[in-house]
Design a protein around this motif. Structure first.
Motif, PDB file in Angstrom:
ATOM      1  N   ILE A 159       1.275  -0.773  -0.255  1.00 26.63           N
ATOM      2  CA  ILE A 159       0.266  -0.450   0.069  1.00 26.63           C
ATOM      3  C   ILE A 159       0.945   1.022  -0.199  1.00 26.63           C
ATOM      4  O   ILE A 159       1.756   1.073   0.470  1.00 26.63           O
ATOM      5  CB  ILE A 159      -1.065   0.097   1.163  1.00 26.63           C
ATOM      6  N   VAL A 160       0.124   2.224  -0.588  1.00 25.01           N
ATOM      7  CA  VAL A 160       1.262   3.535  -1.086  1.00 25.01           C
ATOM      8  C   VAL A 160       0.246   4.859  -0.929  1.00 25.01           C
ATOM      9  O   VAL A 160      -0.467   4.553  -1.428  1.00 25.01           O
ATOM     10  CB  VAL A 160       1.992   3.703  -2.053  1.00 25.01           C
ATOM     11  N   ASN A 185       2.563  -4.521   4.895  1.00 22.07           N
ATOM     12  CA  ASN A 185       3.630  -3.826   3.479  1.00 22.07           C
ATOM     13  C   ASN A 185       2.522  -2.838   3.141  1.00 22.07           C
ATOM     14  O   ASN A 185       1.690  -2.700   2.532  1.00 22.07           O
ATOM     15  CB  ASN A 185       3.374  -4.422   2.240  1.00 22.07           C
ATOM     16  N   TYR A 186       3.416  -2.142   3.550  1.00 19.44           N
ATOM     17  CA  TYR A 186       2.539  -0.305   3.331  1.00 19.44           C
ATOM     18  C   TYR A 186       3.699   1.099   3.221  1.00 19.44           C
ATOM     19  O   TYR A 186       5.255   0.474   3.865  1.00 19.44           O
ATOM     20  CB  TYR A 186       1.234   0.386   4.072  1.00 19.44           C
ATOM     21  N   LEU A 187       3.491   1.880   3.038  1.00 20.59           N
ATOM     22  CA  LEU A 187       4.572   2.840   2.443  1.00 20.59           C
ATOM     23  C   LEU A 187       3.920   4.002   2.744  1.00 20.59           C
ATOM     24  O   LEU A 187       3.265   5.060   2.257  1.00 20.59           O
ATOM     25  CB  LEU A 187       5.611   2.681   1.585  1.00 20.59           C
ATOM     26  N   VAL A 188       4.589   5.512   3.729  1.00 17.39           N
ATOM     27  CA  VAL A 188       4.384   7.180   3.250  1.00 17.39           C
ATOM     28  C   VAL A 188       5.317   7.447   2.243  1.00 17.39           C
ATOM     29  O   VAL A 188       6.219   7.047   2.881  1.00 17.39           O
ATOM     30  CB  VAL A 188       3.978   7.152   4.418  1.00 17.39           C
ATOM     31  N   VAL A 189       4.947   8.075   1.754  1.00 19.03           N
ATOM     32  CA  VAL A 189       5.422   8.653   0.332  1.00 19.03           C
ATOM     33  C   VAL A 189       5.487  10.540   1.685  1.00 19.03           C
ATOM     34  O   VAL A 189       4.682  10.822   0.729  1.00 19.03           O
ATOM     35  CB  VAL A 189       5.325   9.002  -1.015  1.00 19.03           C
ATOM     36  N   SER A 244       3.205  -4.027  -7.441  1.00 20.47           N
ATOM     37  CA  SER A 244       2.435  -3.871  -7.624  1.00 20.47           C
ATOM     38  C   SER A 244       2.185  -2.817  -6.584  1.00 20.47           C
ATOM     39  O   SER A 244       2.605  -2.861  -5.494  1.00 20.47           O
ATOM     40  CB  SER A 244       1.274  -4.927  -7.327  1.00 20.47           C
ATOM     41  N   VAL A 245       0.824  -2.273  -6.666  1.00 21.03           N
ATOM     42  CA  VAL A 245       0.943  -0.627  -5.700  1.00 21.03           C
ATOM     43  C   VAL A 245      -1.337  -0.415  -5.472  1.00 21.03           C
ATOM     44  O   VAL A 245      -1.307  -0.376  -6.432  1.00 21.03           O
ATOM     45  CB  VAL A 245       1.317   0.523  -6.467  1.00 21.03           C
ATOM     46  N   LEU A 246      -1.349  -0.686  -3.996  1.00 21.98           N
ATOM     47  CA  LEU A 246      -2.529  -0.508  -3.981  1.00 21.98           C
ATOM     48  C   LEU A 246      -2.258   1.254  -3.551  1.00 21.98           C
ATOM     49  O   LEU A 246      -1.952   1.951  -1.710  1.00 21.98           O
ATOM     50  CB  LEU A 246      -3.150  -1.251  -2.394  1.00 21.98           C
ATOM     51  N   LEU A 247      -2.753   1.902  -4.184  1.00 23.91           N
ATOM     52  CA  LEU A 247      -2.856   3.614  -4.139  1.00 23.91           C
ATOM     53  C   LEU A 247      -3.654   3.803  -3.265  1.00 23.91           C
ATOM     54  O   LEU A 247      -5.110   3.439  -3.571  1.00 23.91           O
ATOM     55  CB  LEU A 247      -2.468   3.951  -5.424  1.00 23.91           C
ATOM     56  N   SER A 248      -3.153   4.678  -2.109  1.00 22.00           N
ATOM     57  CA  SER A 248      -4.293   5.076  -1.055  1.00 22.00           C
ATOM     58  C   SER A 248      -4.020   6.462  -0.827  1.00 22.00           C
ATOM     59  O   SER A 248      -3.345   7.017   0.056  1.00 22.00           O
ATOM     60  CB  SER A 248      -4.353   4.088   0.226  1.00 22.00           C
ATOM     61  N   ASP A 249      -5.686   6.808  -0.683  1.00 20.62           N
ATOM     62  CA  ASP A 249      -5.299   8.142   0.345  1.00 20.62           C
ATOM     63  C   ASP A 249      -5.913   7.842   1.379  1.00 20.62           C
ATOM     64  O   ASP A 249      -5.490   6.861   1.692  1.00 20.62           O
ATOM     65  CB  ASP A 249      -7.403   9.245  -0.531  1.00 20.62           C
ATOM     66  N   VAL A 250      -5.775   9.293   2.568  1.00 19.32           N
ATOM     67  CA  VAL A 250      -5.337   8.969   3.797  1.00 19.32           C
ATOM     68  C   VAL A 250      -6.567   8.692   4.298  1.00 19.32           C
ATOM     69  O   VAL A 250      -6.743   9.066   5.985  1.00 19.32           O
ATOM     70  CB  VAL A 250      -4.249  10.150   4.210  1.00 19.32           C
ATOM     71  N   ASP A 251      -7.612   9.489   3.599  1.00 21.55           N
ATOM     72  CA  ASP A 251      -9.174   9.305   4.322  1.00 21.55           C
ATOM     73  C   ASP A 251      -9.675   8.178   4.169  1.00 21.55           C
ATOM     74  O   ASP A 251     -10.842   7.945   3.796  1.00 21.55           O
ATOM     75  CB  ASP A 251      -9.756  10.837   3.755  1.00 21.55           C
ATOM     76  N   ILE A 252      -9.162   7.441   4.494  1.00 23.89           N
ATOM     77  CA  ILE A 252      -9.757   5.836   4.082  1.00 23.89           C
ATOM     78  C   ILE A 252      -9.700   4.827   5.596  1.00 23.89           C
ATOM     79  O   ILE A 252      -7.839   5.048   5.816  1.00 23.89           O
ATOM     80  CB  ILE A 252      -8.679   4.974   2.670  1.00 23.89           C
ATOM     81  N   ILE A 253     -10.462   3.725   6.725  1.00 24.50           N
ATOM     82  CA  ILE A 253     -10.201   3.330   7.548  1.00 24.50           C
ATOM     83  C   ILE A 253      -9.877   1.336   6.900  1.00 24.50           C
ATOM     84  O   ILE A 253     -10.847   1.051   6.092  1.00 24.50           O
ATOM     85  CB  ILE A 253     -11.085   3.534   8.196  1.00 24.50           C
ATOM     86  N   PRO A 258      -6.432  -5.968   2.619  1.00 26.93           N
ATOM     87  CA  PRO A 258      -6.767  -5.697   1.818  1.00 26.93           C
ATOM     88  C   PRO A 258      -6.633  -6.225   0.368  1.00 26.93           C
ATOM     89  O   PRO A 258      -7.341  -6.828  -0.442  1.00 26.93           O
ATOM     90  CB  PRO A 258      -6.985  -3.928   0.469  1.00 26.93           C
ATOM     91  N   PHE A 259      -5.092  -7.249   0.838  1.00 27.19           N
ATOM     92  CA  PHE A 259      -4.813  -8.117   0.205  1.00 27.19           C
ATOM     93  C   PHE A 259      -5.159  -9.328  -0.203  1.00 27.19           C
ATOM     94  O   PHE A 259      -4.874 -10.458  -1.514  1.00 27.19           O
ATOM     95  CB  PHE A 259      -2.933  -8.035  -0.325  1.00 27.19           C
ATOM     96  N   ASP A 260      -5.990  -9.534   0.832  1.00 26.79           N
ATOM     97  CA  ASP A 260      -7.044 -10.741   0.821  1.00 26.79           C
ATOM     98  C   ASP A 260      -7.784 -11.376  -0.138  1.00 26.79           C
ATOM     99  O   ASP A 260      -8.540 -11.756  -0.295  1.00 26.79           O
ATOM    100  CB  ASP A 260      -7.686 -11.268   2.073  1.00 26.79           C
TER     101      ASP A 260
END
Length: 429
Positions: A159-160, A185-189, A244-253, A258-260
């Motif tokens: 997740i990015v 497996n997540y990362l903040v840019v 592969s990237v799961l692009l995410s905004d930060v207004d998400i709970i 999600p990878f499942d």
């Protein structure tokens, strides 16, 4: 006397001729004996004799080994067959080259790229190509990022999210619930140094890009939409590195991993802004034009847009082309909304003057990957739907994001059944 002298001269002349003829005959006999093939063709005769002798020797040898004759014949047959096969291969390569140079038959070129042509199977069994091959990873693009992704990712996925100091509070809610959901497996840019320090102090994987004047000015001061538009440029390196990237905004709970719940069969797998089955997955919308009389009803196909704040993108050529197209248009059209451009490039077909994107796409389940319109207009009012636990809830439809995010946590994580009740379906303004 004169007559006698004349007759004597004639007789002497005739004798000379006779002698000359006789000498010629004798010389001819001599040459015939010593040079039977002619005086000037002696070398040719010698060569012919040598060839004759050689043929005699070969014939003698062949007669002595008939197996060798069979071997030679077998070799000739084998060489002929190989020659025919090579000619066939050359012909096929020429045909492939012509197809590639024409640049018109995209399906044919894809078959040539991916493998051999196939025959169509029985009716109802034929399935087209859905999943494009991934690109060859190129670590030279960004060695520092490549090393970090190797540590953070799981099975080449992560997740990015992009964040600057303007969304610090929402970012904290975001990564807190990611951790609770068991996602590693997540990362903040980070788009500024303050977010770098904030993430490190909370043990959150963080990455800050090398300085870039075009990006840094937006990154430091840009609002939600401006920052959102940056992701299409930044994500390119992730895909080039083979992730592969799961692009995410930060207004998400995040409530589950999600990878499942991903299919991974398309270039882009995205949540929808739709609020029911029709708007989410598409429907036939009939347009009424009374002036047309008998043909007044025109059928149109409609689907509500994909949400550019939450989508899974695989490292394929169509995916990278999509990022390039969107980033290019946003740079040329600064007043454009990134989500509108994202959908236009993903859905618009080829037509005169425009080559559409050939990308495979999948719409996510609207109750698993839920937007806030679905939650507040439908789910919270339905006793059966309230019992379902979504994978994520994206507060994309409401401006009071932080309060609603906290309420979602109270409802789904802490079990407070009335946590969603105080909020209106939409916004107050």
């Amino acid at each position: 006397m004169a007559v006698l002298r004349r007759e004597k001269g004639q007789s002497l002349q005739g004798s000379r001729i006779a002698v000359s003829i006789l000498i010629g005959i004798l010389l001819g006999c001599v040459f015939a004996v010593f040079y039977p093939h002619g005086f000037f063709s002696s070398n040719l005769a010698v060569s012919q004799r040598r060839i004759a002798n050689s043929n005699l020797q070969t014939g003698s040898s062949s007669c002595e080994s008939p197996d060798r004759i069979k071997m030679v014949k077998a070799d000739i047959v084998s060489i002929s067959e190989k020659n025919a096969e090579l000619k066939k291969q050359v012909r096929e390569l020429n045909e492939k080259l012509q197809l590639a140079e024409q640049g018109q038959d995209h399906a044919q070129k894809q078959v040539l790229l991916l493998g051999k042509q196939q025959k169509a199977g029985p009716f109802g069994t034929v399935k087209g190509l859905r999943t494009n091959p991934t690109v060859v990873p190129d670590e030279s693009v960004n060695p520092r990022l490549a090393k970090l992704l190797e540590e953070v990712s799981v099975r080449k996925e992560l997740i990015v999210a992009l964040a600057n100091s303007n969304v610090k509070t929402m970012l904290e809610v975001w990564f807190t619930n990611i951790k609770k959901a068991g996602v590693r497996n997540y990362l903040v840019v980070a788009l500024d140094d303050h977010i770098v320090d904030f993430c490190k102090s909370n043990d959150v994987p963080v990455y800050k890009r090398d300085p870039n004047s075009d990006i840094d000015s937006v990154a430091r001061t840009g609002g939600n939409h401006a920052v959102s538009g940056l992701k299409f440029r930044i994500l390119r390196e992730f895909l080039q590195l083979g992730y592969s990237v799961l692009l995410s905004d930060v207004d998400i709970i995040y409530l589950q991993n999600p990878f499942d719940h991903l299919y991974r069969d398309s270039d882009v797998e995205s949540m929808s802004d739709g609020h029911d089955n029709m708007t989410t997955y598409g429907y036939n919308d009939v347009f009424n034009d009374p002036a047309m009389g008998w043909a007044r009803y025109a059928h149109t196909m409609r689907i509500w847009v994909y949400n550019s704040g939450f989508f899974y993108i695989r490292p394929t050529l169509p995916s990278i082309e999509l990022l390039d197209r969107v980033a290019g248009r946003l740079s040329r059209e600064p007043n454009s909304w990134d989500q509108a451009v994202f959908n236009e490039e993903l859905f618009f077909p080829s037509h005169p003057g425009y080559d559409g994107l050939h990308a495979a796409k999948r719409t996510m389940d609207m109750f698993l990957f839920m937007n806030s319109k679905v939650l507040f207009k439908t789910v919270r009012k339905d006793p059966a739907l309230k019992t379902l636990k979504p994978v994520i809830v994206h507060v994309n439809y409401h401006p009071d994001k932080l309060r609603r995010m906290q309420a979602v946590v109270e409802f789904y994580v802490n079990g407070k059944q009335d946590a969603l009740d105080p909020f209106p379906d939409g916004s107050d303004w």
